[in-house]
Design a protein around this motif. Structure first.
Motif, mmCIF file in Angstrom:
data_model
loop_
_atom_site.group_PDB
_atom_site.id
_atom_site.type_symbol
_atom_site.label_atom_id
_atom_site.label_comp_id
_atom_site.label_asym_id
_atom_site.label_seq_id
_atom_site.Cartn_x
_atom_site.Cartn_y
_atom_site.Cartn_z
ATOM 1 N N ALA A 58 0.757 -1.155 -0.145
ATOM 2 C CA ALA A 58 0.042 -0.111 -0.055
ATOM 3 C C ALA A 58 0.985 1.126 -0.097
ATOM 4 O O ALA A 58 0.046 2.434 -0.149
ATOM 5 N N LEU A 59 2.046 1.130 -0.014
ATOM 6 C CA LEU A 59 3.114 2.374 0.203
ATOM 7 C C LEU A 59 3.233 2.651 -1.517
ATOM 8 O O LEU A 59 3.591 1.688 -2.200
ATOM 9 N N THR A 60 3.655 3.743 -1.485
ATOM 10 C CA THR A 60 4.262 4.241 -2.980
ATOM 11 C C THR A 60 5.839 3.976 -2.877
ATOM 12 O O THR A 60 6.451 3.666 -1.758
ATOM 13 N N LEU A 97 1.876 2.773 -6.373
ATOM 14 C CA LEU A 97 2.069 1.903 -5.444
ATOM 15 C C LEU A 97 2.779 0.747 -5.763
ATOM 16 O O LEU A 97 2.875 0.252 -6.744
ATOM 17 N N GLN A 99 2.210 -2.334 -5.332
ATOM 18 C CA GLN A 99 1.387 -3.498 -5.732
ATOM 19 C C GLN A 99 0.827 -3.169 -7.269
ATOM 20 O O GLN A 99 0.559 -4.191 -7.949
#
Lengths: 538, 253
Positions: B88-90, B127, B129
């Motif tokens: 969920a982090l960039t 992100l 992902q």
């Protein structure tokens, strides 16, 4: 707490909010978000209003049952693998934090803070759901929050003690402790075993709570019950909150003092949890690790390629979800006896119809051995030298088949214990196939148009929640519409043919079957239009 | 810079690594070779402080990774095989976290350089992902380099990288070693090891078959100096498979 880990938590909190509103820029995402948000607010509002309209639960009963529920939850956590998760770190945390400049204690504190952060959300939700059992909302919130943190800390302490004394000794010790608890409980409850019923179940709980071992075991959990029932909350709760805080601090002290070499097992436990999540993302909420390749079924006839695809889905379902399917089968079979012994045997027809309708509706969402489970294999499916219509039909086979097996199990369980009219049994058997097919078709159609990986809607995931609500509503509407058309035409035949029941049933069945077939081209088009490069969700 | 003495790792009755000793000096690039299950990743994870050794001493820059783990890890970077990022982090937020964790001042400038070097500039706000396998690998490498580590451990560094990424990665390893870092690369790509490494450690069934400079390996296993690393590797491991005797072990303990 280490400032870098605090920063990571802040970044992750921001990411949760971002994830919640992710996709809301599109019409579809915004729609799901609005529906999900509205449904969530309505649900919580209904719960809150209910708490004020309904009479409050007797504080004495809360004082009796809440500690017992907590003890059960605690013991369950400790004796199952759920306890190992208390110190589980996800692979990203293992890759970045374990080689990072953090001490084991700092990482434990980070883990505790993260869990407590999750407990804030859970406590908020539960405090509204169980408001009727507390005297004030704030008491409910604080009591539940502290109870959740306490259970988390106890689990963590037990896992770390296990790491300290060694895995084998820990497993043996855990088994001995469990046996001890079972023997103690059995000894206390023995006089009441001769006639188990709802009435003396409460007597059993009371006798356990008032026995010496019961008082000792329940004493820590009673503190949280006292916060729940504190009235007036300002005057009565602080003392119990202070005691709860002291208990948590004491366990935290033990956790940090142990400073056990937990990292390796935490990495393994985290990897297991992560793998399970990945499997669930791919296959649905009931997927477990593939256990054995011994289970084989013969290859189905080719049927233009459809046979091979259906065979693969069935075998994957049996291998990846066998234990869960068996559990579901046992539950379905046990429903009849449970209702019989529970005294709910007065309206068997109504009971069996409601049960089967409910189970069918719920399981059609869970049994994802179709396009929904093949999200990462759409490329492969599209590359196969098989007609799209054959693929679409083949993908429906496994879930429809499993639905029918479960419906059969419920029917068998109920019929073994209760007297059910033969016409109802015949009706269910005859109409199961078209109705199941219709439901699975709708599920797949929605999935191919609005593909999503959402399996278990996590707390705060309003878009996922909204999507689920819309899928249920759409499924209900299509099913009701289809049944209304088939039923209407069947009724018309019944009237025109001088009440020929069999003929009208056959006509209704044929109409339903035609509706099912009519839906296949839509499914084929949706599959054709599915572009894996843009439609596959992350 | 990296010191491993008599390192053992066992899981119940299974011995993953048995009595491994080696060291990597600043500027050296050690290639960790061995068939599947030889104990390469276990060794790297132990040096990184992820798993504790059953026995033995492992140190980074003179700090014991068990007893002085924080000090050791402050000087270390580990890029695992198939690195997992925080979904969920960039990309930028990963760097922000690493900068905070390793107390890197003016990290944005350094991050920009690394993003440019690994062609991540336009993906910095994506992100994790949403990234491909190769991109995730690049992010993990950038995170590893951000704090200028003195010891770098890389497990299968080229997996998923495009040709440009491969060239950049190789050059970056050479540059880091030239700047004084000690590097350990674990890989099945013998050409990569031959191209980059100054030293070799050949593992087989948790034991060291050879440790020393690449030239010494040629003397030990090759008939002539022209023999390739592939020939040496097969000669070492196959000979050991045939004669699993202690004399085969050629560590410089």
């Amino acid at each position: 707490m280490n400032p870098a880990l605090l920063k990571l938590m802040r970044l992750q909190a921001r990411a949760i909010v971002r994830r919640m509103f992710r996709g809301a820029k599109t019409v579809r995402g915004a729609m799901f978000l609005i529906v999900g948000g509205a449904m969530m607010i309505l649900w919580l509002a209904a719960m809150s209003v209910n708490a004020f309209v309904m009479p409050r639960a007797d504080p004495q009963r809360v004082e009796l049952y809440f500690p017992m529920a907590m003890l059960t939850l605690c013991v369950t956590t400790l004796v199952t693998t759920a306890g190992e998760r208390a110190v589980a770190f996800f692979p990203a945390e293992v890759d970045f934090l374990f080689p990072g400049p953090f001490s084991r204690r700092e990482l434990l504190v980070y883990k505790i803070f993260r869990s407590s952060f999750g407990a804030i959300f859970t406590a908020t939700l539960f405090s509204l759901v169980f408001l009727r059992f507390a005297q004030h909302w704030i008491g409910a919130w604080v009591g539940i929050f502290l109870a959740l943190v306490f259970i988390q800390m106890i689990s963590m302490a037990v896992v770390l003690i296990g790491q300290t004394i060694g895995e084998r000794a820990y497993t043996r010790g855990r088994k001995i402790a469990m046996m001890g608890v079972v023997i103690a409980v059995a000894a206390i409850w023995r006089p009441h075993f001769h006639a188990v019923s709802a009435e003396n179940a409460s007597v059993m709980v009371e006798s356990f709570a008032h026995s010496a071992p019961g008082r000792v075991l329940l004493a820590p959990f009673n503190v949280f019950a006292q916060i729940l029932i504190a009235d007036p909350v300002i005057a009565m709760a602080p003392k119990w909150i202070a005691i709860a805080g002291a208990m948590i601090a004491a366990v935290l002290g033990v956790v940090l003092w142990l400073d056990a070499q937990y990292m390796e097992s935490a990495a393994i436990a985290g990897q297991k949890v992560y793998d399970r999540i990945q499997r669930m993302r791919r296959r649905g909420g009931i997927s477990v690790r593939t256990t054995s390749t011994r289970l084989r079924i013969p290859m189905l006839p080719r049927l233009g390629g459809a046979g091979a695809i259906a065979w693969r889905q069935i075998i994957v379902a049996l291998r990846t979800s066998r234990s869960m399917l068996i559990v579901m089968m046992i539950i379905c079979l046990a429903v009849g006896p449970l209702f019989y012994f529970g005294g709910l045997n007065k309206h068997p027809a109504q009971l069996v119809a409601t049960l089967i309708a409910w189970v069918t509706f719920m399981l059609s969402n869970t049994l994802r051995f179709d396009f929904r489970g093949d999200l990462d294999q759409i490329d492969t499916l599209k590359a196969l030298p098989v007609r799209r219509s054959a693929i679409a039909i083949a993908e429906l086979v496994a879930p429809v088949l499993f639905l029918m097996v479960f419906q059969g199990a419920i029917l068998a369980g109920v019929c073994a214990m209760l007297r059910v009219d033969s016409w109802l049994i015949a009706l269910i058997v005859i109409f199961a196939l078209p109705i199941n097919t219709m439901l699975i078709e709708v599920e797949n159609l929605i999935f191919l148009i609005f593909p999503s990986r959402v399996v278990n809607v996590s707390p705060g995931d309003l878009q996922g929640f909204g999507r689920q609500m819309m899928v249920f509503a759409f499924k209900g509407l299509v099913l009701l519409g289809s049944l209304a058309i088939a039923g209407g035409i069947g009724a018309l035949v019944w009237l025109l043919t001088g009440r020929a029941m069999l003929l009208s049933m056959i006509v209704a069945w044929i109409v339903l079957a035609i509706e099912c077939f009519a839906m296949i081209p839509t499914l084929v088009i949706a599959f054709g239009k599915f572009d894996p490069s843009v439609d596959t969700p992350a | 810079m990296i010191q491993v003495n008599d390192y053992h790792k066992s899981y119940n009755e299974t011995v993953a690594v048995a009595g491994l000793s080696f060291h990597v000096q600043p500027g050296q690039i050690l290639g960790l070779l061995g068939p599947n299950g030889a104990g390469k990743t276990t060794t790297l994870r132990a040096i990184a402080g992820i798993i504790p050794p059953t026995h033995g001493m492992l140190a980074v820059a003179g700090f014991d990774v068990v007893k002085q783990s924080v000090e050791a890890k402050r000087r270390l970077a580990y890029v695992p095989d198939d690195p997992k990022l925080f979904d969920a982090l960039t990309v930028n937020e990963h760097m922000e976290f690493i900068a905070s964790a390793y107390d890197v001042n003016n990290w944005r400038e350094e991050a920009d350089k690394l993003f440019a070097q690994f062609e991540l500039t336009e993906h910095r706000n994506k992100l994790a992902q949403e990234l491909s396998r190769g991109m995730r690998q690049k992010v993990a490498i950038c995170c590893a380099y951000l704090h200028n580590p003195q010891a770098i451990l890389v497990d299968e560094p080229l997996t998923g990288l495009d040709p440009h990424g491969i060239r950049t990665m190789k050059q970056s390893v050479r540059d880091r070693a030239a700047a004084g870092s000690a590097v350990i690369i674990s890989s099945h790509l013998l050409a990569l090891v031959e191209d980059l490494c100054t030293h070799l450690l050949i593992l087989h069934r948790g034991q060291s078959l050879f440790f020393g400079p690449v030239e010494e390996a040629r003397t030990a296993f090759a008939d002539t100096q022209e023999r390739s690393l592939e020939d040496m590797f097969f000669k070492a491991t196959e000979r050991n498979s045939e004669m699993t005797k202690p004399e085969i072990r050629m560590t410089n303990e």
